[in-house]
Write a protein that holds these residues in place. Structure first.
Motif, PDB file in Angstrom:
ATOM      1  N   THR A 161       0.818  -1.214   0.000  1.00 14.58           N
ATOM      2  CA  THR A 161       0.000   0.000   0.000  1.00 14.58           C
ATOM      3  C   THR A 161       0.852   1.264   0.000  1.00 14.58           C
ATOM      4  O   THR A 161       0.314   2.367  -0.110  1.00 14.58           O
ATOM      5  CB  THR A 161      -0.923   0.032   1.237  1.00 14.58           C
ATOM      6  N   ILE A 162       2.177   1.147   0.123  1.00  6.51           N
ATOM      7  CA  ILE A 162       3.016   2.345   0.216  1.00  6.51           C
ATOM      8  C   ILE A 162       3.136   3.107  -1.102  1.00  6.51           C
ATOM      9  O   ILE A 162       3.048   4.328  -1.113  1.00  6.51           O
ATOM     10  CB  ILE A 162       4.403   1.985   0.788  1.00  6.51           C
ATOM     11  N   PRO A 163       3.328   2.453  -2.272  1.00  4.98           N
ATOM     12  CA  PRO A 163       3.442   3.232  -3.519  1.00  4.98           C
ATOM     13  C   PRO A 163       2.069   3.559  -4.116  1.00  4.98           C
ATOM     14  O   PRO A 163       1.055   2.919  -3.797  1.00  4.98           O
ATOM     15  CB  PRO A 163       4.209   2.292  -4.461  1.00  4.98           C
ATOM     16  N   PRO A 164       2.026   4.539  -5.027  1.00  7.39           N
ATOM     17  CA  PRO A 164       0.825   4.763  -5.837  1.00  7.39           C
ATOM     18  C   PRO A 164       0.860   3.886  -7.088  1.00  7.39           C
ATOM     19  O   PRO A 164       1.924   3.469  -7.551  1.00  7.39           O
ATOM     20  CB  PRO A 164       0.936   6.243  -6.216  1.00  7.39           C
ATOM     21  N   TYR A 165      -0.330   3.598  -7.627  1.00  8.30           N
ATOM     22  CA  TYR A 165      -0.458   2.803  -8.841  1.00  8.30           C
ATOM     23  C   TYR A 165      -1.487   3.469  -9.756  1.00  8.30           C
ATOM     24  O   TYR A 165      -2.141   4.444  -9.373  1.00  8.30           O
ATOM     25  CB  TYR A 165      -0.923   1.379  -8.514  1.00  8.30           C
ATOM     26  N   ASP A 166      -1.664   2.901 -10.945  1.00  5.49           N
ATOM     27  CA  ASP A 166      -2.707   3.403 -11.845  1.00  5.49           C
ATOM     28  C   ASP A 166      -4.101   3.181 -11.270  1.00  5.49           C
ATOM     29  O   ASP A 166      -5.066   3.817 -11.707  1.00  5.49           O
ATOM     30  CB  ASP A 166      -2.606   2.722 -13.220  1.00  5.49           C
ATOM     31  N   THR A 167      -4.221   2.295 -10.304  1.00  4.65           N
ATOM     32  CA  THR A 167      -5.502   2.040  -9.638  1.00  4.65           C
ATOM     33  C   THR A 167      -5.648   2.858  -8.352  1.00  4.65           C
ATOM     34  O   THR A 167      -6.558   2.616  -7.565  1.00  4.65           O
ATOM     35  CB  THR A 167      -5.623   0.545  -9.296  1.00  4.65           C
ATOM     36  N   GLY A 168      -4.765   3.810  -8.152  1.00  2.00           N
ATOM     37  CA  GLY A 168      -4.798   4.616  -6.935  1.00  2.00           C
ATOM     38  C   GLY A 168      -3.825   4.057  -5.917  1.00  2.00           C
ATOM     39  O   GLY A 168      -2.774   3.532  -6.251  1.00  2.00           O
ATOM     40  N   GLY A 169      -4.175   4.165  -4.651  1.00  2.00           N
ATOM     41  CA  GLY A 169      -3.267   3.738  -3.598  1.00  2.00           C
ATOM     42  C   GLY A 169      -2.744   4.954  -2.852  1.00  2.00           C
ATOM     43  O   GLY A 169      -3.485   5.915  -2.615  1.00  2.00           O
ATOM     44  N   ASN A 170      -1.468   4.957  -2.539  1.00  2.00           N
ATOM     45  CA  ASN A 170      -0.883   6.045  -1.755  1.00  2.00           C
ATOM     46  C   ASN A 170      -0.519   7.211  -2.680  1.00  2.00           C
ATOM     47  O   ASN A 170       0.656   7.526  -2.886  1.00  2.00           O
ATOM     48  CB  ASN A 170       0.351   5.532  -1.007  1.00  2.00           C
ATOM     49  N   ILE A 171      -1.548   7.862  -3.212  1.00  2.00           N
ATOM     50  CA  ILE A 171      -1.326   8.939  -4.184  1.00  2.00           C
ATOM     51  C   ILE A 171      -0.974  10.266  -3.514  1.00  2.00           C
ATOM     52  O   ILE A 171      -0.426  11.159  -4.154  1.00  2.00           O
ATOM     53  CB  ILE A 171      -2.556   9.120  -5.109  1.00  2.00           C
ATOM     54  N   ASP A 172      -1.310  10.436  -2.245  1.00  2.00           N
ATOM     55  CA  ASP A 172      -0.901  11.618  -1.467  1.00  2.00           C
ATOM     56  C   ASP A 172      -1.167  12.928  -2.209  1.00  2.00           C
ATOM     57  O   ASP A 172      -0.317  13.814  -2.251  1.00  2.00           O
ATOM     58  CB  ASP A 172       0.586  11.530  -1.101  1.00  2.00           C
TER      59      ASP A 172
END
Length: 325
Positions: A161-172
């Protein structure tokens, strides 16, 4: 059919640290339903209002960026879009910002800051005025948002869950505040939505690795939208509403110039820290944290190769008087 409102409390059984399409949903909703959630902070609630810098020695980075969920959304199929409307975001009474040492340090200048620092923020005293006090003479506008918002990836396996992805996630992304909408490209049946990592305020870049991290009570509406093939990565739409008390007084910015975009960014941050130390009397650690919660990183020039120009800017409206020790 009338839309319903569902609630999810924060517990071990509905919190996860990975995106995995095999995770069992903790809740099933229909398109258009609203959900309310009690969310942990980005450190997994390892600090409290009385924690000190010494508390960092027991911080477990493997518990960082927990997400609550997943939520199965009926009728969501691969190729659809999940629209997430942020209806309410309420921070806790306190938050924290940290410089984490060694292997724990996510900051852009992690190789230059080796001492652990923890700042506990009072988010309650001036909540109605819309700000929190960094120190005497410096007020930070409170603009709550969630750092982690996303849905399951189509690939098999576990994804942090730490990085962001094209599906969202940790977009900050600090712009996805109350009143905003986030659009996510659905990859698996039901979308499997999760969120967490409450922030009371953050600058673009979150350069020291943390924002004003805080637990959050959130209310959202989840809706399935069809026939929007252009949404391949997270898209967002803002409401344009700004708190009048934080009308801009301009900004002070430092440019970093380098052929490497990351190094240009590091140069800009160093320059901002030096300005905050020399002009405002802050320690380097205070300057680094202030740049993370209130400063913005911007690529201001990218075409005149071989160099990039990156600005680190600081809004001047945060300086409200003589700065105390």
């Amino acid at each position: 059919m009338a839309h319903q409102t569902h609630h999810i409390t924060h517990s071990h059984s509905n919190t996860h640290l990975r995106w995995d399409k095999t995770l069992a949903p903790v809740l099933t909703v229909s398109s258009g339903d609203e959900i309310t959630l009690d969310l942990p902070d980005g450190g997994g609630n390892q600090f409290d209002a009385h924690s000190t810098s010494e508390s960092i020695s027991t911080f477990d980075v493997s518990k960082a960026d927990p997400a609550v969920g997943p939520v199965f959304v009926k009728d969501a199929q691969p190729g659809d879009v999940l629209k997430v409307e942020f209806l309410s975001l309420q921070p806790a009474a306190y938050g924290w910002t940290a410089i984490l040492p060694g292997s724990m340090n996510f900051g852009l200048l992690s190789d230059e800051f080796h001492e652990q620092r923890l700042k506990i923020w009072d988010l309650e005293t001036h909540a109605k005025d819309g700000y929190a006090v960094f120190k005497e003479g410096i007020h930070i506008p409170i603009r709550p948002f969630l750092g982690v918002v996303g849905i399951a990836r189509e690939e098999a396996g576990e994804w942090s869950t730490i990085p962001p992805y094209d599906t969202g996630g940790n977009i900050d992304c600090k712009y996805i505040v109350e009143g905003s909408c986030l659009y996510l490209s659905v990859k698996v049946e039901g979308a499997l939505f999760s969120c967490g990592d409450g922030h009371a305020a953050q600058g673009d870049g979150e350069v020291c690795g943390t924002a004003i991290e805080t637990q959050m009570k959130a209310k959202m509406r989840l809706s399935v939208e069809k026939n929007k093939p252009w949404v391949k990565s997270p898209h967002y739409e803002t409401s344009g509403v700004k708190a009048k008390v934080w009308d801009s007084k301009g900004e002070y910015a430092v440019l970093g110039i380098d052929a490497d975009l990351r190094e240009a960014s590091r140069k800009a941050i160093r320059g901002m820290i030096e300005w905050l130390s020399g002009e405002k009397g802050l320690t380097r650690e205070e300057g680094y944290m202030l740049a993370s919660v209130a400063g913005d990183m911007k690529i201001v020039e990218a075409v005149d190769m071989p160099h990039y120009a990156v600005a680190c800017s600081m809004p001047l409206n945060i300086f409200v008087g003589s700065i105390g020790k």
